[in-house]
Scaffold this motif. Sequence first.
Motif, PDB file in Angstrom:
ATOM      1  N   ILE A 229       0.862  -1.183   0.000  1.00 40.87           N
ATOM      2  CA  ILE A 229       0.000   0.000   0.000  1.00 40.87           C
ATOM      3  C   ILE A 229       0.899   1.233   0.000  1.00 40.87           C
ATOM      4  N   GLU A 230       0.868   1.988  -1.085  1.00 48.21           N
ATOM      5  CA  GLU A 230       1.730   3.162  -1.219  1.00 48.21           C
ATOM      6  C   GLU A 230       1.012   4.443  -0.820  1.00 48.21           C
ATOM      7  N   GLU A 231      -0.251   4.602  -1.239  1.00 48.95           N
ATOM      8  CA  GLU A 231      -1.020   5.803  -0.919  1.00 48.95           C
ATOM      9  C   GLU A 231      -2.451   5.409  -0.599  1.00 48.95           C
ATOM     10  N   ILE A 232      -3.060   6.153   0.317  1.00 46.73           N
ATOM     11  CA  ILE A 232      -4.494   6.028   0.599  1.00 46.73           C
ATOM     12  C   ILE A 232      -5.075   7.423   0.435  1.00 46.73           C
ATOM     13  N   ASN A 233      -5.719   7.650  -0.706  1.00 48.13           N
ATOM     14  CA  ASN A 233      -6.291   8.953  -1.003  1.00 48.13           C
ATOM     15  C   ASN A 233      -7.756   8.993  -0.591  1.00 48.13           C
ATOM     16  N   SER A 234      -8.428  10.088  -0.917  1.00 48.21           N
ATOM     17  CA  SER A 234      -9.825  10.245  -0.505  1.00 48.21           C
ATOM     18  C   SER A 234     -10.771   9.381  -1.309  1.00 48.21           C
ATOM     19  N   ASP A 243       6.948  -5.182  -9.384  1.00 45.69           N
ATOM     20  CA  ASP A 243       7.721  -4.829 -10.572  1.00 45.69           C
ATOM     21  C   ASP A 243       7.562  -3.356 -10.940  1.00 45.69           C
ATOM     22  N   GLU A 244       7.300  -2.510  -9.943  1.00 51.98           N
ATOM     23  CA  GLU A 244       7.222  -1.050 -10.073  1.00 51.98           C
ATOM     24  C   GLU A 244       5.951  -0.571 -10.771  1.00 51.98           C
ATOM     25  N   ARG A 245       5.001  -1.437 -11.047  1.00 51.51           N
ATOM     26  CA  ARG A 245       3.715  -0.978 -11.553  1.00 51.51           C
ATOM     27  C   ARG A 245       2.860  -0.451 -10.403  1.00 51.51           C
ATOM     28  N   ARG A 246       1.809   0.277 -10.739  1.00 49.48           N
ATOM     29  CA  ARG A 246       0.892   0.822  -9.744  1.00 49.48           C
ATOM     30  C   ARG A 246      -0.529   0.326 -10.047  1.00 49.48           C
ATOM     31  N   LEU A 247      -1.177  -0.229  -9.050  1.00 50.33           N
ATOM     32  CA  LEU A 247      -2.552  -0.698  -9.168  1.00 50.33           C
ATOM     33  C   LEU A 247      -3.448   0.280  -8.415  1.00 50.33           C
TER      34      LEU A 247
END
Length: 399
Positions: A229-234, A243-247
């Motif tokens: 978990i990298e970010e939790i936005n609104s 592998d450096e992708r973002r889901l």
Amino acid sequence: MSIRHLDGQPPARQLPAGCMNLQLSPWTLTLLSAAVAMALAWLIYFSGAAIVKRGTAHSKPASAVAQAARKPSSIMLPLLALQFVLRGAPDDLAHIALVRQATTIVLIASLTWLLMRMARGLGQAIVMAHQTDASDNLMARRIQTQTQVVTRLAVTSIGLIGFSLALMTIPDVRQIGMSLLASAGVIGIAAGLAARPVLGNLMAGLQIAFSQPIRLDDVVIVEGEWGRIEEINSTYVVVKIWDERRLIVPLQWWIEHPFQNWTRNSANILGTVFMWVDYRMPLQPLRDALQALCEQSPLWDGRVCLIQVTDFSEKAMQLRCLISSADSGKAWDLRCLVREELMKVMQRDYADYLPRARAEIDNPRPSAAHADAEDTLGRPPSSQQRSPTPEHEQAPPAT
């Protein structure tokens, strides 16, 4: 010839009539008063900023809050002083009502900006006080997750309240808003249905903030992908894939769907390595090699290290190496290391015990020609039945 009074004193000098009647216009007096008040406000601001900076120099969280409030305060204090001067000005000044209203809107905007910056600064201070670089960072990640969600919610709420207060200072807009509210029955229902995804994500964000099925830096399996978990936005959550992708996953998805969280209560994890060996392979040498490898590796946390026979097949038996690590990243590296080292042990010392394919072949029955070649007494075949050789060709025929 000088003129003197009867008492012998010279007459007093009289000022010109224009100087006696010198008067400033009301707007000029108001602007001068506003300039003096704003100058005093700036002086107070710079003095207070220096004191606050010195007082918060030894505390990074307090310094973050003070730094966040620095720019908005430099605008809000002079505007507040200007507002006091305008409120004390005569009401019959030309355009004074418009100037007061514009100043009030700008003052509300600056106050809203100050509160939003202070909320962000306070959130940043809490995050700085709870770093996640420690080995046991469960509590820090929990506090950071709650802080980020609550900070975003507070900033959004402050912005909406400030915008509403600014609109309420305009009489025409206030009347229009009241009229719309009075006749917004069907429109309100339609707007509510249209905003249901937004409201759903908002409520899901509150649930995630307090129930915390996920936190920042949690290791999760989502849609078959391993990531953190990298970010939790609104409205959404960003998962950083290995592998450096973002889901990008909506907040409401986490409430409605099952997923794997590998760090829910602890980052400790068990790793497995499967291998196939021949039935004749002794297991104790492999157990000793695995134990020695784990004890020498810093990736092992000292909890679990064993080999078990988990399956049989017609060709080989399956072994499972069970090892433990402090987190999933170390577990992956340790599993790869165990595979490599145990393969070297097998190749070096037990190459004959690698899995092999077995086949049983029945002995072939003797052919008729071979049966005729040798009689029951075991005598060799006659010369006519022997394979031709040079000696046989040169031998004289029997008489």
